[in-house]
Write an enzyme that holds these catalytic residues in place. Structure first.
Site, short mmCIF file in Angstrom:
data_model
loop_
_atom_site.label_atom_id
_atom_site.label_comp_id
_atom_site.label_asym_id
_atom_site.label_seq_id
_atom_site.Cartn_x
_atom_site.Cartn_y
_atom_site.Cartn_z
N HIS A 1 18.24 78.50 94.39
CA HIS A 1 19.36 78.05 95.21
C HIS A 1 20.42 77.39 94.35
CE1 HIS A 1 16.46 74.74 94.96
NE2 HIS A 1 17.51 73.93 94.98
N GLY B 1 14.79 68.26 88.02
CA GLY B 1 14.53 67.69 89.34
C GLY B 1 14.46 68.72 90.44
P1 AMP Z 1 16.55 70.98 94.34
O1 AMP Z 1 16.28 69.54 93.99
O2 AMP Z 1 17.61 71.59 93.45
O3 AMP Z 1 15.30 71.80 94.40
O4 AMP Z 1 17.24 70.96 95.76
C1 AMP Z 1 16.57 71.09 96.98
C2 AMP Z 1 17.51 70.54 98.00
O5 AMP Z 1 17.08 70.96 99.28
C3 AMP Z 1 17.58 69.01 98.03
O6 AMP Z 1 18.93 68.60 97.80
C4 AMP Z 1 17.11 68.67 99.46
O7 AMP Z 1 17.78 67.57 100.01
C5 AMP Z 1 17.39 69.96 100.19
N1 AMP Z 1 16.59 70.17 101.39
C6 AMP Z 1 15.24 70.08 101.49
N2 AMP Z 1 14.85 70.37 102.75
C7 AMP Z 1 15.98 70.67 103.44
C8 AMP Z 1 16.22 71.05 104.79
N3 AMP Z 1 15.25 71.20 105.69
N4 AMP Z 1 17.52 71.26 105.17
C9 AMP Z 1 18.52 71.12 104.27
N5 AMP Z 1 18.34 70.78 102.98
C10 AMP Z 1 17.09 70.55 102.58
#
Ligand code: AMP
Ligand code: ZN
Length: 114
Positions: free
Chosen positions: A100, A93
């Site tokens: 990160h 996902g």
């Molecule tokens: P992943 O699914 O591991 O790629 O996680 C990406 C994460 O980034 C998700 O939990 C999103 O909610 C978070 N995310 C996306 N855009 C932002 C944003 N502008 N500020 C903070 N978190 C974000």
């Protein structure tokens, strides 16, 4: 990297609710938290799209992130414990392709991880 949301957050072009910052990494509160405390930790530089791109040359930043995570967790008062998650690729996902790590805590977390 162009059109990378986490590069834009690292550059301050998109605002974030910062939890920790140094010259190499940034931690900020997730915009769609999946736990009472949900912090995302990124290298400021776009060194890898995912865990699959970690090499001998860029692994030090991952080590630095893992050194900082306990400090970030302590600052967020996660003394009862926390979980660190790295989603890698489609089946996990992953939605943002700038490596990160998620820090999740603030409650007793689900014992089933997948
Ligand atoms: P992943 O699914 O591991 O790629 O996680 C990406 C994460 O980034 C998700 O939990 C999103 O909610 C978070 N995310 C996306 N855009 C932002 C944003 N502008 N500020 C903070 N978190 C974000
Ligand atoms: Zn990026």
């Amino acid at each position: 990297m162009e059109n990378c949301i986490f590069c834009k957050i690292a550059a301050g072009e998109i605002p974030s609710n910062k939890a920790y910052e140094d010259d190499k990494i940034l931690a900020f509160h997730d915009i769609a938290p999946q736990a009472p405390v949900h912090i995302v930790v990124i290298p400021k530089a776009h060194i890898a799209q995912s865990m699959n791109d970690i090499t001998e040359e860029n692994a030090a930043i991952v080590g630095h992130i893992f050194q900082c995570i306990p400090k970030i967790a302590a600052e967020a008062k996660l003394e009862s414990g926390y979980r660190v998650v790295c989603n890698c690729g489609a089946d996990a996902g992953q939605t943002v392709f700038h490596i990160h790590f998620h820090i999740l805590g603030g409650k007793k977390l689900n014992e089933v991880m997948a």
